[in-house]
Design a protein around this motif. Structure first.
Motif, mmCIF file in Angstrom:
data_model
loop_
_atom_site.group_PDB
_atom_site.id
_atom_site.type_symbol
_atom_site.label_atom_id
_atom_site.label_comp_id
_atom_site.label_asym_id
_atom_site.label_seq_id
_atom_site.Cartn_x
_atom_site.Cartn_y
_atom_site.Cartn_z
ATOM 1 N N PHE A 1 0.833 -1.205 0.000
ATOM 2 C CA PHE A 1 0.000 0.000 0.000
ATOM 3 C C PHE A 1 0.869 1.257 0.000
ATOM 4 C CE2 PHE A 1 -3.551 -2.474 2.369
ATOM 5 C CZ PHE A 1 -4.086 -2.928 1.182
ATOM 6 N N LEU A 2 2.034 1.191 0.636
ATOM 7 C CA LEU A 2 2.940 2.338 0.653
ATOM 8 C C LEU A 2 3.427 2.661 -0.752
ATOM 9 C CD1 LEU A 2 5.012 1.450 3.832
ATOM 10 C CD2 LEU A 2 3.260 3.233 3.623
ATOM 11 N N PHE A 3 3.673 1.635 -1.556
ATOM 12 C CA PHE A 3 4.070 1.851 -2.943
ATOM 13 C C PHE A 3 2.964 2.581 -3.693
ATOM 14 C CE2 PHE A 3 4.320 0.746 -7.410
ATOM 15 C CZ PHE A 3 5.652 0.994 -7.690
ATOM 16 N N ASN A 4 1.723 2.144 -3.510
ATOM 17 C CA ASN A 4 0.593 2.772 -4.186
ATOM 18 C C ASN A 4 0.435 4.233 -3.742
ATOM 19 O OD1 ASN A 4 0.317 -0.080 -4.411
ATOM 20 N ND2 ASN A 4 -1.783 0.192 -5.047
ATOM 21 N N ILE A 5 0.602 4.466 -2.450
ATOM 22 C CA ILE A 5 0.528 5.832 -1.921
ATOM 23 C C ILE A 5 1.616 6.695 -2.573
ATOM 24 C CG2 ILE A 5 0.874 7.233 0.162
ATOM 25 C CD1 ILE A 5 -0.468 4.843 1.712
ATOM 26 N N ALA A 6 2.809 6.150 -2.673
ATOM 27 C CA ALA A 6 3.919 6.879 -3.309
ATOM 28 C C ALA A 6 3.603 7.195 -4.765
ATOM 29 C CB ALA A 6 5.207 6.058 -3.206
ATOM 30 N N GLN A 7 3.022 6.238 -5.467
ATOM 31 C CA GLN A 7 2.682 6.470 -6.873
ATOM 32 C C GLN A 7 1.661 7.602 -7.012
ATOM 33 O OE1 GLN A 7 4.926 5.422 -8.834
ATOM 34 N NE2 GLN A 7 3.889 3.872 -10.063
ATOM 35 N N CYS A 8 0.696 7.644 -6.111
ATOM 36 C CA CYS A 8 -0.282 8.740 -6.145
ATOM 37 C C CYS A 8 0.407 10.083 -5.939
ATOM 38 C CB CYS A 8 -1.363 8.532 -5.085
ATOM 39 S SG CYS A 8 -2.480 7.181 -5.455
ATOM 40 N N HIS A 9 1.292 10.149 -4.953
ATOM 41 C CA HIS A 9 2.016 11.403 -4.713
ATOM 42 C C HIS A 9 2.854 11.777 -5.933
ATOM 43 C CE1 HIS A 9 0.946 12.515 -0.661
ATOM 44 N NE2 HIS A 9 1.127 11.261 -0.246
ATOM 45 N N ARG A 10 3.459 10.804 -6.576
ATOM 46 C CA ARG A 10 4.251 11.071 -7.782
ATOM 47 C C ARG A 10 3.358 11.669 -8.867
ATOM 48 N NH1 ARG A 10 5.227 8.752 -12.483
ATOM 49 N NH2 ARG A 10 3.991 6.910 -12.001
ATOM 50 N N GLN A 11 2.185 11.076 -9.071
ATOM 51 C CA GLN A 11 1.255 11.567 -10.085
ATOM 52 C C GLN A 11 0.736 12.968 -9.758
ATOM 53 O OE1 GLN A 11 0.622 10.386 -12.968
ATOM 54 N NE2 GLN A 11 1.270 8.262 -12.859
ATOM 55 N N ARG B 1 9.831 4.317 2.572
ATOM 56 C CA ARG B 1 9.132 3.500 3.585
ATOM 57 C C ARG B 1 8.818 2.120 3.020
ATOM 58 N NH1 ARG B 1 10.227 3.149 7.410
ATOM 59 N NH2 ARG B 1 8.293 2.329 8.239
ATOM 60 N N PHE B 2 8.332 2.076 1.786
ATOM 61 C CA PHE B 2 8.041 0.807 1.115
ATOM 62 C C PHE B 2 9.296 -0.053 1.037
ATOM 63 C CE2 PHE B 2 8.320 -1.293 -3.103
ATOM 64 C CZ PHE B 2 7.415 -2.322 -2.878
ATOM 65 N N LEU B 3 10.388 0.513 0.561
ATOM 66 C CA LEU B 3 11.635 -0.239 0.402
ATOM 67 C C LEU B 3 12.201 -0.710 1.731
ATOM 68 C CD1 LEU B 3 13.364 1.918 -2.350
ATOM 69 C CD2 LEU B 3 12.400 -0.386 -2.620
ATOM 70 N N SER B 4 11.925 0.010 2.805
ATOM 71 C CA SER B 4 12.492 -0.336 4.113
ATOM 72 C C SER B 4 11.975 -1.681 4.639
ATOM 73 C CB SER B 4 12.204 0.771 5.135
ATOM 74 O OG SER B 4 10.846 0.759 5.544
ATOM 75 N N TYR B 5 10.898 -2.189 4.087
ATOM 76 C CA TYR B 5 10.338 -3.464 4.540
ATOM 77 C C TYR B 5 10.988 -4.676 3.875
ATOM 78 C CZ TYR B 5 6.655 -1.164 7.134
ATOM 79 O OH TYR B 5 5.968 -0.412 8.050
ATOM 80 N N TYR B 6 11.905 -4.447 2.939
ATOM 81 C CA TYR B 6 12.499 -5.539 2.177
ATOM 82 C C TYR B 6 14.016 -5.454 2.221
ATOM 83 C CZ TYR B 6 7.782 -5.667 0.255
ATOM 84 O OH TYR B 6 6.419 -5.734 0.114
ATOM 85 N N PRO B 7 14.694 -6.593 2.057
ATOM 86 C CA PRO B 7 16.151 -6.537 1.912
ATOM 87 C C PRO B 7 16.499 -5.759 0.632
ATOM 88 C CG PRO B 7 15.401 -8.807 2.263
ATOM 89 C CD PRO B 7 14.181 -7.965 2.052
#
Length: 104
Positions: free
Chosen positions: A64-74, A87-93
């Motif tokens: 959902f953080l990725f989707n939120i980021a995409q909206c802000h980008r648009q 924030r999205f990337l911080s959840y993954y290696p």
């Protein structure tokens, strides 16, 4: 003993934040996500942002953080987009996030 009680008092609110969402909240999150996705598909990025944000509030899934980021980008909110992509990337290696290349 007193220090242990203080630490316990600090940990209780944190533990409740990490609790698994209820089935009802997961269902509500799914509905909000679908609203957000439909709005995004129609180019209504503000409404999509609202839907994805509410979905995340109900069920804190990193995608959902990725989707939120995409909206802000648009919406040309580039600083906010960068924040949510991070924030999205911080959840993954490193290098293992879905859509990793798009989030950088």
């Amino acid at each position: 003993m007193r220090t242990e009680l203080c630490l316990l008092a600090l940990l209780v609110p944190v533990a409740s934040l990490a609790a698994e969402p209820s089935a009802a909240d997961k269902n509500k999150a799914k509905v909000e996500y679908q609203k957000g996705q439909k709005a995004y598909d129609l180019g209504d990025f503000k409404t999509a942002l609202d839907g994805y944000s509410e979905a995340y509030r109900l069920d804190a899934r990193p995608p959902f953080l990725f989707n939120i980021a995409q909206c802000h980008r648009q919406l040309n909110n580039h600083e906010r987009a960068a924040f949510f992509f991070q924030r999205f990337l911080s959840y993954y290696p490193p290098g293992k996030a879905p859509n990793d290349k798009l989030a950088h």
